[in-house]
Scaffold this active site. Structure first.
Site, PDB file in Angstrom:
ATOM      1  CB  SER A 226      37.879  46.011  38.444  1.00 51.83           C
ATOM      2  OG  SER A 226      36.610  45.308  38.476  1.00 51.83           O
ATOM      3  CG  ASP A 321      32.956  48.104  45.353  1.00 52.50           C
ATOM      4  OD1 ASP A 321      32.316  47.690  43.656  1.00 52.50           O
ATOM      5  OD2 ASP A 321      34.002  48.014  44.506  1.00 52.50           O
ATOM      6  CG  HIS A 355      33.452  48.614  40.474  1.00 52.31           C
ATOM      7  ND1 HIS A 355      33.285  47.323  41.741  1.00 52.31           N
ATOM      8  CD2 HIS A 355      33.693  47.827  39.378  1.00 52.31           C
ATOM      9  CE1 HIS A 355      35.156  47.109  40.883  1.00 52.31           C
ATOM     10  NE2 HIS A 355      34.920  46.777  39.880  1.00 52.31           N
TER      11      HIS A 355
END
Length: 406
Positions: A226, A321, A355
């Site tokens: 991230s 994601d 994600h």
């Protein structure tokens, strides 16, 4: 509870967080229908639970390694389904398990489908910190993190576990596998109070790792996901000691706030278009398209020059994601490195994953507060496919670091 029914976790009820267990029930009636249940409480006191219906075989046995769930939190043959399908009653809940000293405790039970009574129960204690692994809080200069060191004389490969927010999970588990790991986070204060980030702090963490007496060689690996993933790219481009970088579901440009190094701004922050966020029925937002194209003219000062890095890259993207357009960012980086005639990379894509790729067998998170921006984020992924991706990726990360960090 019935004294006749036997519920076992094999090979043992106490194991590492990232290890599977075989859940097996014996002494049931032939073809008896039962419900398997699991419950666990996270570090905030939030209870997560799961359940699945099974039919015993002719011998009166249920073996989650080979028998399918007929319904409930998941269906089909899913040996660890009771764990990854754990879910809170309220929406937008993430299972908080970032501290390494206490185990992840899961209560697993088998219930009579008709009467609802508990037939047998067992506790699965899933530890993060193995015997002999040391955990040392570090507060030295710019460094505020946790150092994990395996038992033995070493030398061991070193890894900087770079998290967007504080977490010890991955670092502790890697130390169990024979890595010296320093866990650092990008945001030591609330993101809204952060106006700039200095790469020097993370470089200092790398220098600190290299000074440890049990560390082998001259380089370190960096593990990231991230927001932390774009910091990892910048470290790879500017700090020669980075020999291997794992980038998971991040951006190819600097995000959130400007990045500084040695008292100079090296990257602006990629622009965000809040009107591109998609509000879903659950109340969570799809943030995938919020970052303006990093290749656009207005964002060119945020694009990270990974082509100047000497490190080996492992790029990992989830096709589903919903937080970042990570597959597009990964493809751009791969093409850019190819144009520069670089072959210092490999890439992996997981079609059914979201994600939040983490070490395996933790509860799948569909949505929760995003952290950097004040929104509930939809993370994406299909639970079973996401869980399978975590198993595959966790092994690949360890193989990658062993190959390139010596």
């Amino acid at each position: 509870m019935s004294s006749q029914i036997r519920l076992r976790l094999l090979p043992r009820a106490r194991c590492f967080f990232d290890e599977p267990v075989q859940v097996k029930v014996t002494r049931l009636r032939s073809r008896q229908v039962v419900t398997m249940r699991a419950t666990s409480t996270d570090e905030r006191g939030v209870v997560f639970s799961s359940s699945a219906t099974y039919r015993a075989d002719d011998k009166g046995e249920v073996d989650l390694n080979k028998h399918p769930s007929l319904g409930g939190s998941y269906v089909g043959v899913e040996p660890m389904g009771l764990l990854w399908s754990l879910k809170a009653e309220a929406l937008h809940q993430y299972f908080e398990k970032g501290k390494s000293l206490e185990p992840h405790v899961v209560t697993i039970s088998v219930h009579d489908e008709e009467e609802g009574r508990v037939l047998a129960e067992v506790t699965n204690e899933r530890i993060l910190l193995g015997d002999g692994v040391t955990r040392l809080p570090v507060n030295e200069g710019n460094i505020n993190g946790i150092l994990f060191t395996p038992p033995g004389a070493g030398p061991f490969p070193a890894v900087l576990d770079l998290n967007t927010f504080p977490s010890e999970k991955k670092a502790a588990l890697l130390a169990n596998k024979g890595f010296v790991v320093l866990a650092l986070c990008v945001f030591n204060v609330k993101p809204e109070n952060t106006k700039e980030i200095h790469l020097d702090r993370f470089r200092d963490g790398i220098d600190f790792l290299q000074r440890q007496p049990k560390v082998s060689g001259q380089g370190v690996g960096v593990l990231s996901r991230s927001k932390a993933a774009d910091i990892a790219l910048s470290l790879s481009a500017f700090v020669p000691a980075v020999k291997a970088c794992v980038w998971i579901n991040g951006c190819n440009a600097n995000t959130v706030v400007p990045l500084y190094y040695e008292n100079h701004q090296i990257f602006s922050s990629a622009q965000v278009d809040y009107s591109s966020m998609i509000h879903t029925e659950s109340g969570a937002y799809i943030l995938k398209f919020a970052i303006v194209n990093p290749l656009a003219e207005e964002n060119k000062e945020s694009l990270i020059p990974i082509e100047q890095a000497k490190a080996q890259f492992l790029f990992v993207a989830s096709e589903d994601d919903m937080c970042l357009n990570s597959k597009v960012y990964m493809d751009e980086m791969v093409e850019r490195l190819k144009r520069h005639e670089k072959n210092n990379f490999e890439s992996v894509c997981y079609p059914r994953a979201g994600h939040m790729l983490e070490p395996p067998y933790g509860p799948y998170c569909r949505s929760c507060p995003q952290g950097v921006y004040p929104y509930q984020a939809l993370w994406g992924g299909e639970p079973s496919g996401h869980a399978a991706a975590e198993v595959h990726l966790w092994k690949k990360i360890q193989e990658f670091f062993r190959a390139h960090v010596r």
